[in-house]
Write an enzyme that holds these catalytic residues in place. Structure first.
Site, PDB file in Angstrom:
ATOM      1  N   ASP A  83       0.858  -1.182   0.000  1.00  0.00           N
ATOM      2  CA  ASP A  83       0.000   0.000   0.000  1.00  0.00           C
ATOM      3  C   ASP A  83       0.895   1.233   0.000  1.00  0.00           C
ATOM      4  O   ASP A  83       1.984   1.221   0.585  1.00  0.00           O
ATOM      5  CB  ASP A  83      -0.894   0.000   1.233  1.00  0.00           C
ATOM      6  CG  ASP A  83      -1.824   1.193   1.245  1.00  0.00           C
ATOM      7  OD1 ASP A  83      -2.591   1.355   0.285  1.00  0.00           O
ATOM      8  OD2 ASP A  83      -1.764   1.977   2.214  1.00  0.00           O
TER       9      ASP A  83
ATOM     10  N   ASP B 115      -1.357  -0.624   6.578  1.00  0.00           N
ATOM     11  CA  ASP B 115      -1.381  -0.092   7.938  1.00  0.00           C
ATOM     12  C   ASP B 115      -2.273  -0.904   8.864  1.00  0.00           C
ATOM     13  O   ASP B 115      -2.321  -0.652  10.059  1.00  0.00           O
ATOM     14  CB  ASP B 115      -1.798   1.383   7.950  1.00  0.00           C
ATOM     15  CG  ASP B 115      -3.185   1.614   7.341  1.00  0.00           C
ATOM     16  OD1 ASP B 115      -3.948   0.632   7.212  1.00  0.00           O
ATOM     17  OD2 ASP B 115      -3.498   2.760   7.000  1.00  0.00           O
TER      18      ASP B 115
ATOM     19  N   ASP C 207      -6.678  -1.012   5.419  1.00  0.00           N
ATOM     20  CA  ASP C 207      -6.339  -2.116   4.522  1.00  0.00           C
ATOM     21  C   ASP C 207      -6.802  -3.465   5.052  1.00  0.00           C
ATOM     22  O   ASP C 207      -6.360  -4.503   4.549  1.00  0.00           O
ATOM     23  CB  ASP C 207      -4.822  -2.164   4.303  1.00  0.00           C
ATOM     24  CG  ASP C 207      -4.280  -0.854   3.769  1.00  0.00           C
ATOM     25  OD1 ASP C 207      -3.453  -0.252   4.459  1.00  0.00           O
ATOM     26  OD2 ASP C 207      -4.701  -0.433   2.685  1.00  0.00           O
TER      27      ASP C 207
END
Length: 771
Positions: A462, A651, A655
């Protein structure tokens, strides 16, 4: 999926993928006792493999078989648990973080002791129908961990047994007084057998058999056949292996035990204006803790006064001290630098960050990896099968040939097929590997996570909070129509005044303007609209607002990896603001290392394509997917997973669906974040992304060691059995080979505890935006 029980109680399935479900409960009286009730009730549902309830975040994590049970059955069980009377809650201690009585690391130490001695007391560890221990029948380890070989009681007995056995050989050669020789051999047998026979008989009385049982039968059989020397040799060699196993286990756990020293026994608190020294266990939420230079924090808290540089290396594995001041969150075990701190306590000693981390690891140990399941599947039925085979060999051989010869061969086969090395092949590696990783700030939740981590071939990263530090700043302001830089920032700040979005924080930090706009409304996916000094003002993304003459400048901002927002007043464009969340300084190094290691690297982000492409180019990532919603990320991760084993790094909060959809979820910067630690299989406690390739390499190496150990153990059994059956090897020779193999397996497993710390802080690259 959301289930409403009544007006107050509601269950929400946050994620459900790969046989792992996370449920959020609201409206529950979710305390430690209720956590026990939930774990007990849900654990009884057919198909549920493991369950853990977290009172702190009012959530439940369940591992289950989709083929046997479904979501509805699990939610129904949770609802039933909510109505269980307090008096009917099982009496065992909750595994929840808020009801821990052992020390910070004691539970994981206790688990490793039980695992390596074959005694499992946690749920799902021993199905009720089992009658066979996988591992050697060992007594409970001593309370005091042995630090030297001579401190291990079993090794001292083994040494004494060896001296007596040697004395019997010398006596037989020099002074053939057979009563003395037999007496020395009998004494050597008794001393050596005392390390495993008592526990074997105790377990046999409980209906369980193990390797110690096989050795006991073999020793008694040798005595019955008049081979007292063979029996004494067997007892001597097996007692050595028992002692070495205990020593290796203790040595592996000592690294974990060292974490206990991170939390001091005492703390200084400010009560009624006076500094008082109290035990760490007596700290309460709301206490004001005084931390002097050089002292460790006794628990978690928030700094009320003072500034310092905290050494958090023992927790996060990062060597650079962290600058902190009023309002910053600090964690147990951190070492204070030069300043004096006043810290408001936010967690008790039993429920601080370190305690929660270790607790979660301990709770997840019931999830075994493929290698451990393979070893268990072989070892558990092998022991009773060996006993049956040995009886058949002895019986058939006695009918067709010399009974004494075939009974002796049956005893040798009994020992040759003993799976002691196989049973410890994986657990000793798992404990050593997870312990070593935890000391460097990498939290691996159990053997299953460790093995899966070792098989990963693709990594999805991410952008925000993983590749970047999630601390955006204003790096450029373009103006038009006579507006000034300060005017553009003031209008933007007025609209963002009450927002906590990271972009808003960046804009507010770039100006001194404090006037807030009125009638502010958010336009989903576009921006904000409001009124300032009676005039209509808007702030939003290009496309919703027309960039007009600033189009080239906006494109330049996006190509530099910045997010561009436009500012408008009374339908007249005032300017564009470039906000960039900088890549972590180590991002490019990490990506290059991953690609060198053969990993496919993909970046996922909800940002626009231009910004995403620019940041990906800086990091060296070729595969980029932008403008993704959380559910889009989960779908994309599922597609990657279909091609090869995939890890998702995020995180752990926004997510969560993607982390659950991957073969393995890795949370970045999880220290103090309950949801991140609960959601992910692996958590990088610090903010240094270099721990990611470090963890992947460590897990890959650990998995190789597991495979080596299992392969060697099975190979030795396969080779020894025919040699024993045809009389090529005798009892003493077979025992010697077996115990030598066990020593090799233990030594090889302990190697998984070796991991090098990161070398210094990452280098900060120079990045500028084109003019």
């Amino acid at each position: 999926m959301t289930t409403v029980v009544d007006a107050e109680v509601q269950l929400t399935v946050v994620s459900d993928a790969a046989g792992r479900m996370r449920v959020q409960a609201t409206g529950f009286q979710f305390d430690a006792g209720r956590a026990v009730a939930i774990e007990d009730t849900v654990g009884k549902v057919a198909g549920v493999q493991a369950v853990h309830a977290y009172p702190r975040t009012a959530s439940i994590v369940i591992w289950y078989s989709r083929a046997i049970c479904d979501t509805a059955a699990i939610l129904s069980a949770i609802i039933d648990a909510e109505t269980v009377p307090a008096a009917a809650v099982p009496a065992y201690a909750s595994r929840s973080a808020s009801n821990r009585k052992a020390g910070v690391v004691q539970k994981i130490i206790d688990w490793s002791t039980r695992t390596l001695s074959g005694v499992r007391r946690d749920v799902a560890a021993q199905p009720s129908g089992e009658t066979s221990d996988a591992c050697c029948d060992g007594e409970d380890n001593e309370d005091r961990e042995p630090e030297q070989l001579w401190q291990v009681a079993k090794l001292r007995r083994a040494a004494f047994s060896g001296v007596l056995l040697t004395a019997s050989l010398v006596a037989a050669w020099a002074y053939p007084l057979w009563p003395v020789v037999l007496g020395l051999k009998a004494l050597a047998l008794a001393v050596g057998a005392s390390t495993f026979v008592p526990s074997s008989l105790k377990r046999l009385a409980e209906g369980r058999v193990g390797v110690g049982t096989l050795m006991t039968i073999a020793a008694l059989g040798a005595v019955a056949l008049g081979e007292l020397g063979e029996a004494a040799t067997l007892a001597f060699l097996f007692s050595i292996s028992e002692g070495l196993e205990e020593y290796a286990t203790a040595r592996t756990r000592r690294g974990l035990r060292a974490l206990l020293s991170l939390v001091p026994d005492q703390a200084t608190v400010l009560r009624e204006g006076t500094e008082t020294i109290v035990a760490s266990t007596e700290l309460h939420v709301g206490d004001q803790m005084i931390v002097k230079p050089g002292e460790r924090l006794a628990t978690d808290g928030i700094i009320r006064a003072g500034r310092t540089a905290l050494d958090v290396s023992a927790i996060t594995g990062e060597s650079v001290p962290v600058e902190v001041g009023p309002g910053d969150e600090v964690f147990a075990g951190s070492i204070n630098g030069l300043g004096v701190l006043q810290v408001g306590v936010t967690a008790t000693a039993a429920n601080n960050s370190l305690a929660r981390i270790v607790h979660i690891v301990e709770a997840e140990q019931v999830r075994k990896g493929a290698s451990q399941r393979l070893a268990d599947c072989i070892a558990r039925p092998l022991v009773p099968s060996i006993m049956i085979a040995a009886a058949l060999i002895a019986g058939t051989g006695s009918v067709l040939g010399n009974p004494l010869v075939w009974i002796e061969r049956a005893l040798v086969v009994l020992v040759a097929a003993a799976p002691c090395a196989l049973a410890i092949a994986v657990p000793v590696t798992v404990v050593a590997s997870i312990g070593a990783a935890s000391r460097l700030g990498v939290l691996i939740k159990g053997g299953a996570a460790l093995e899966t981590l070792g098989t990963i071939r693709a990594v999805a990263l991410d952008k925000t909070g993983t590749l970047t530090a999630n601390r955006p700043v204003v790096i450029d302001v373009a103006t038009t129509n006579g507006a000034t830089r300060e005017e553009v920032l003031a209008v933007a700040a007025a609209l963002e005044a009450r927002s906590e979005h990271p972009l808003a924080v960046a804009v507010l930090a770039a100006t001194q303007a404090t006037t807030a706009a009125s009638d502010v409304q958010a336009v989903p996916g576009a921006g904000l609209i409001g009124r300032l000094d009676g005039r209509v003002v808007r702030l939003g993304r290009p496309g919703w607002l027309d960039a007009a003459e600033l189009a080239d400048h906006v494109a330049c901002m996006q190509q530099a990896g910045a997010t561009a927002v436009l500012v408008e007043r009374d339908q007249q464009l005032l300017g564009a603001i470039a906000v960039r969340d900088e890549l972590r300084p180590e991002a490019a190094e990490v990506v290059a290392g991953l690609r060198t290691g053969g990993y496919q690297v993909t970046m996922l982000t909800g940002d626009n394509h231009a910004t995403a492409a620019a940041l990906a180019a800086q990091a060296g990532i070729e595969q980029v997917h932008a403008e993704l919603r959380p559910e889009d990320k989960a779908h994309l991760v599922a597609q990657l997973r279909a091609r090869q084993p995939t890890a998702m790094v995020g995180d752990g909060v926004n997510d969560a669906p993607a982390l659950a959809a991957a073969d393995l979820g890795i949370a970045m910067g999880a220290m103090g974040t309950d949801v991140a630690i609960e959601t992910a299989d692996v958590a990088l406690m610090g903010q240094d992304l270099r721990h990611l390739p470090q963890a992947l390499d460590h897990a890959r190496r650990s998995r190789q060691i597991m495979v080596q150990n299992v392969g060697l153990s099975l190979s030795i059994i396969t080779v020894l059995m025919p040699l024993a059956l045809f009389g090529i090897l005798g009892l003493a020779a077979v025992v010697l080979v077996h115990e030598f193999t066990e020593v090799i397996v233990i030594a090889n497993g302990v190697r998984a505890g070796r991991i090098k710390p990161l070398a210094g802080p990452p280098k900060t690259p120079d990045r500028t935006i084109p003019g």
